[in-house]
Write an enzyme that holds these catalytic residues in place. Structure first.
Site, PDB file in Angstrom:
ATOM      1  N   ILE A 122      -7.033 -38.831  17.118  1.00 53.97           N
ATOM      2  CA  ILE A 122      -6.837 -38.913  15.672  1.00 53.97           C
ATOM      3  C   ILE A 122      -8.027 -39.581  14.996  1.00 53.97           C
ATOM      4  O   ILE A 122      -8.494 -39.130  13.947  1.00 53.97           O
ATOM      5  CB  ILE A 122      -5.536 -39.683  15.356  1.00 53.97           C
ATOM      6  CG1 ILE A 122      -4.319 -38.920  15.864  1.00 53.97           C
ATOM      7  CG2 ILE A 122      -5.409 -39.917  13.846  1.00 53.97           C
ATOM      8  CD1 ILE A 122      -3.009 -39.692  15.741  1.00 53.97           C
ATOM      9  N   SER A 180       3.087 -45.711  13.725  1.00 57.65           N
ATOM     10  CA  SER A 180       3.772 -44.692  14.516  1.00 57.65           C
ATOM     11  C   SER A 180       5.194 -44.550  14.010  1.00 57.65           C
ATOM     12  O   SER A 180       5.787 -45.512  13.494  1.00 57.65           O
ATOM     13  CB  SER A 180       3.802 -45.082  15.996  1.00 57.65           C
ATOM     14  OG  SER A 180       4.657 -44.224  16.746  1.00 57.65           O
ATOM     15  N   TYR A 221       5.003 -51.284  22.498  1.00 54.67           N
ATOM     16  CA  TYR A 221       4.395 -50.395  21.506  1.00 54.67           C
ATOM     17  C   TYR A 221       5.237 -50.357  20.234  1.00 54.67           C
ATOM     18  O   TYR A 221       4.726 -50.506  19.118  1.00 54.67           O
ATOM     19  CB  TYR A 221       4.260 -48.991  22.112  1.00 54.67           C
ATOM     20  CG  TYR A 221       3.633 -47.962  21.208  1.00 54.67           C
ATOM     21  CD1 TYR A 221       2.250 -47.852  21.100  1.00 54.67           C
ATOM     22  CD2 TYR A 221       4.425 -47.073  20.475  1.00 54.67           C
ATOM     23  CE1 TYR A 221       1.665 -46.892  20.295  1.00 54.67           C
ATOM     24  CE2 TYR A 221       3.853 -46.113  19.663  1.00 54.67           C
ATOM     25  CZ  TYR A 221       2.465 -46.024  19.568  1.00 54.67           C
ATOM     26  OH  TYR A 221       1.896 -45.066  18.762  1.00 54.67           O
TER      27      TYR A 221
END
Length: 262
Positions: free
Chosen positions: A19, A143, A156
């Site tokens: 990305i 995210s 995460y």
């Protein structure tokens, strides 16, 4: 459409792959000069040279581990030498795999430094450069897992949720100086990390890594496919532009229908 990005200086972390590289390329295509920060010196420099040649802009590859103070200092210094940052894309990050009961403190700290403190330190260092230039844009790549966690990667999930909240707080603090801060929460994006993991998972069962990823897409995303990094980059580039001038302190989900709440 003129997005007003020509001559801007954009700093992109994790900028040599996935990305980050797609965002750097998208900004360069609009005439922005780019600073690509990544741990690998050769790849960062090679991609910067390629982007400069392809788009006729200035591009610099900086070898830096932004999870460290020395790494963020190197990026801040490089941006200053380039004339000061107008845009910061906090993109560096990676998935995890653990349980809360078994993960050691050191792993929590490593992800905190990479996903949160890198953004804190780079913002602290680059906001003054933006202020001196009359404003700027900071985008934090979090995210969908910040709000809809995947069970196998709690570290995460937690650190990306913290990055999302950091974005909101920073946005409130700096909007008076003409600096817009927003957060992007991608869903499934076909990055080299996803492909590497899929190949490892299917190595002993025939190697159909593409079929594995298609199964993941069909399970999680209403659109039934992964996004390309370039698709994600289009959204980032828009948010960096003058056309997004009223976008402040928001979190945008770009997830192909993966989010299951409102």
């Amino acid at each position: 459409m003129d997005l007003g990005l020509k001559g801007k200086v954009a700093v992109v972390t994790g900028g040599s792959v996935g990305i980050g590289l797609a965002v750097a390329e998208g900004l360069a295509a609009e005439g922005a000069d780019v600073v690509l920060a990544a741990r690998g010196k050769e790849r960062a420099e090679a991609e910067a040279a390629r982007i400069a040649a392809a788009h006729g802009v200035r591009a610099l590859g900086v070898a830096a581990d932004v999870a460290t103070l020395a790494g963020t200092d190197a990026v801040i210094a490089a941006a200053g030498e380039f004339g000061g940052a107008d845009i910061l894309i906090n993109n560096a990050g990676t998935g995890s795999n653990e349980t809360i009961m078994q993960a050691p403190d050191e792993k929590w700290q490593a992800y905190w430094d990479l996903h949160v403190m890198a953004a804190v330190r780079l913002s602290r260092g680059l906001v003054p450069q933006m202020r001196a230039k009359g404003g700027g844009v900071i985008l934090n790549n979090a995210s969908i897992c910040a709000v809809q966690p995947l069970s196998y990667e709690p570290i995460y999930n937690v650190t990306k949720a913290a990055l999302m909240m950091f974005s909101k707080n920073l946005a409130t603090e700096v909007i008076g100086e003409g600096i817009r801060v927003n957060c992007v929460n991608p869903g499934l994006v076909l990055t080299p990390d996803w492909m590497k993991t899929a190949k490892q998972l299917t190595a002993d069962t025939g190697g159909d890594w593409e079929g594995h990823l298609q199964g993941v897409a069909e399970e999680y995303a209403d659109i039934k496919r992964f996004a390309s990094p370039e698709e994600m980059a289009h959204f980032f580039v828009f948010l960096c532009s003058d056309k997004a001038s009223y976008s402040v302190g928001s979190t945008y989900f770009v997830d192909g229908g993966m989010l299951k709440t409102v």
